[in-house]
Design a protein around this motif. Structure first.
Motif, mmCIF file in Angstrom:
data_model
loop_
_atom_site.group_PDB
_atom_site.id
_atom_site.type_symbol
_atom_site.label_atom_id
_atom_site.label_comp_id
_atom_site.label_asym_id
_atom_site.label_seq_id
_atom_site.Cartn_x
_atom_site.Cartn_y
_atom_site.Cartn_z
ATOM 1 N N LEU A 172 1.023 -1.334 0.282
ATOM 2 C CA LEU A 172 -0.090 -0.664 0.395
ATOM 3 C C LEU A 172 0.858 1.246 0.191
ATOM 4 O O LEU A 172 1.668 1.304 0.854
ATOM 5 C CB LEU A 172 -0.774 0.121 1.487
ATOM 6 C CG LEU A 172 -2.316 -0.819 1.381
ATOM 7 C CD1 LEU A 172 -2.757 -1.262 3.229
ATOM 8 C CD2 LEU A 172 -2.963 -0.217 0.335
ATOM 9 N N GLU A 173 1.031 1.738 -0.606
ATOM 10 C CA GLU A 173 1.775 2.812 -1.375
ATOM 11 C C GLU A 173 1.239 4.014 -1.024
ATOM 12 O O GLU A 173 0.431 4.282 -0.252
ATOM 13 C CB GLU A 173 2.142 3.429 -3.020
ATOM 14 C CG GLU A 173 2.317 2.778 -3.639
ATOM 15 C CD GLU A 173 3.014 2.609 -5.141
ATOM 16 O OE1 GLU A 173 1.846 3.277 -5.412
ATOM 17 O OE2 GLU A 173 3.580 1.658 -5.945
ATOM 18 N N PRO A 174 2.510 4.644 -0.238
ATOM 19 C CA PRO A 174 2.112 6.318 0.410
ATOM 20 C C PRO A 174 1.323 7.127 -0.461
ATOM 21 O O PRO A 174 1.325 7.150 -1.998
ATOM 22 C CB PRO A 174 3.440 7.401 0.607
ATOM 23 C CG PRO A 174 4.811 5.867 0.733
ATOM 24 C CD PRO A 174 3.562 5.108 -0.860
ATOM 25 N N GLY A 175 0.229 7.858 0.338
ATOM 26 C CA GLY A 175 -1.207 8.598 -0.455
ATOM 27 C C GLY A 175 -1.777 7.610 -1.160
ATOM 28 O O GLY A 175 -2.834 8.124 -1.531
ATOM 29 N N ALA A 176 -1.848 6.554 -1.166
ATOM 30 C CA ALA A 176 -2.462 5.539 -1.541
ATOM 31 C C ALA A 176 -4.307 6.153 -0.059
ATOM 32 O O ALA A 176 -4.329 5.722 0.753
ATOM 33 C CB ALA A 176 -2.132 4.215 -1.582
ATOM 34 N N PRO A 177 -5.385 6.102 -0.899
ATOM 35 C CA PRO A 177 -6.796 6.045 -0.032
ATOM 36 C C PRO A 177 -7.355 4.301 -0.391
ATOM 37 O O PRO A 177 -6.766 3.263 -0.325
ATOM 38 C CB PRO A 177 -7.912 6.558 -1.760
ATOM 39 C CG PRO A 177 -7.036 5.657 -3.157
ATOM 40 C CD PRO A 177 -6.083 5.256 -2.910
ATOM 41 N N LEU A 178 -8.108 4.341 0.735
ATOM 42 C CA LEU A 178 -8.371 3.229 1.813
ATOM 43 C C LEU A 178 -10.250 4.245 2.221
ATOM 44 O O LEU A 178 -10.068 4.773 2.681
ATOM 45 C CB LEU A 178 -7.538 3.163 3.019
ATOM 46 C CG LEU A 178 -5.824 2.774 3.324
ATOM 47 C CD1 LEU A 178 -5.512 3.296 5.294
ATOM 48 C CD2 LEU A 178 -5.658 1.422 2.269
#
Length: 246
Positions: free
Chosen positions: A33-39
């Protein structure tokens, strides 16, 4: 964990929120899960087959870990990697591990070197891009030995909790050419110096080893500019402090 009808199967004998937190934390630390990815809470509920409450609780714990940013009524995103936090984790590790080396060389250099060498051999067998997870796990096991053998297992837990941003930086650094070989060479140097009861050489090798990723932070930032947050606050010179301990 296994999937059933595209829903992740959780262990119902354990608290569900804890498991969702563990799974998401592992994905963030390995940059799956990359930095900035929405959850999306709805998507997570569907993936894990759970109600909103365990998902909410897991995300709140991840926020406490510094791994997600929650914007109420708007969005939840994986946090960017905080370089200042990573520097503080490096400072903590240098402080503890250099002192652990000093104690272990005084008390049990041969036994400690043998324990480290056993893990190092397994790590060498995992030095392949297809097995980053195993390589990284053995890397942590190598350092954990210093804490357990110096009778500081609780400090290892503290270090792991405080190293989440440093761990993500290292994960970005690991696939770069020559990084795995460099880590292995450092470990060999540390083991050799401990076996020879050479405090100064062991301390110098550990200082170099733990400073590796942050020493090329500019290169990592250039390659992953959207992943990194660096406010430039260093809070002191960890390498200088480490030199005083050596």
């Amino acid at each position: 964990m296994p999937l059933k009808n595209n829903v992740m199967t959780l262990d119902r004998s354990r608290q569900v929120a804890v498991q969702v937190h563990e799974i998401l934390k592992a994905r963030i630390l390995t940059v799956a899960l990359e930095p900035g990815a929405p959850l999306s809470r709805t998507a997570l509920q569907d993936e894990f087959g759970v109600s909103v409450t365990p998902v909410r609780d897991a995300l709140l714990r991840l926020q406490e870990d510094g791994l997600v940013d929650i914007y109420p009524q708007y969005a939840t995103r994986v946090s960017r990697i905080d370089v200042n936090h990573a520097r503080q984790a490096q400072f903590l590790r240098l402080s503890v591990e250099l002192e652990a080396i000093r104690r272990l060389i005084a008390e049990s250099p041969a036994e400690t070197a043998s324990a480290l060498e056993h893990i190092l051999k397994q790590q060498e067998r995992s030095a392949d891009p297809a097995t980053y997870d195993r390589f990284d796990a053995f890397d942590k096991d190598f350092h954990r030995v210093l804490y357990t053998r110096s009778r500081n297992p609780e400090l290892w837990k503290v270090v792991r909790e405080k190293s989440v941003h440093l761990d993500r930086l290292r994960r970005l650094n690991l696939p770069m050419p020559g990084k795995m070989q460099s880590l292995l060479a450092d470990h060999h140097e540390i083991v050799k110096a401990i076996r020879n009861a050479d405090v100064e050489t062991a301390a110098a090798a550990m200082r170099k080893h733990l400073s590796g990723t942050l020493s090329i932070i500019e290169a990592i930032q250039l390659r992953f500019p959207d992943f990194i947050q660096d406010d430039g606050v260093r809070g002191g010179d960890s390498d200088g402090f480490a030199s005083e301990l050596a």
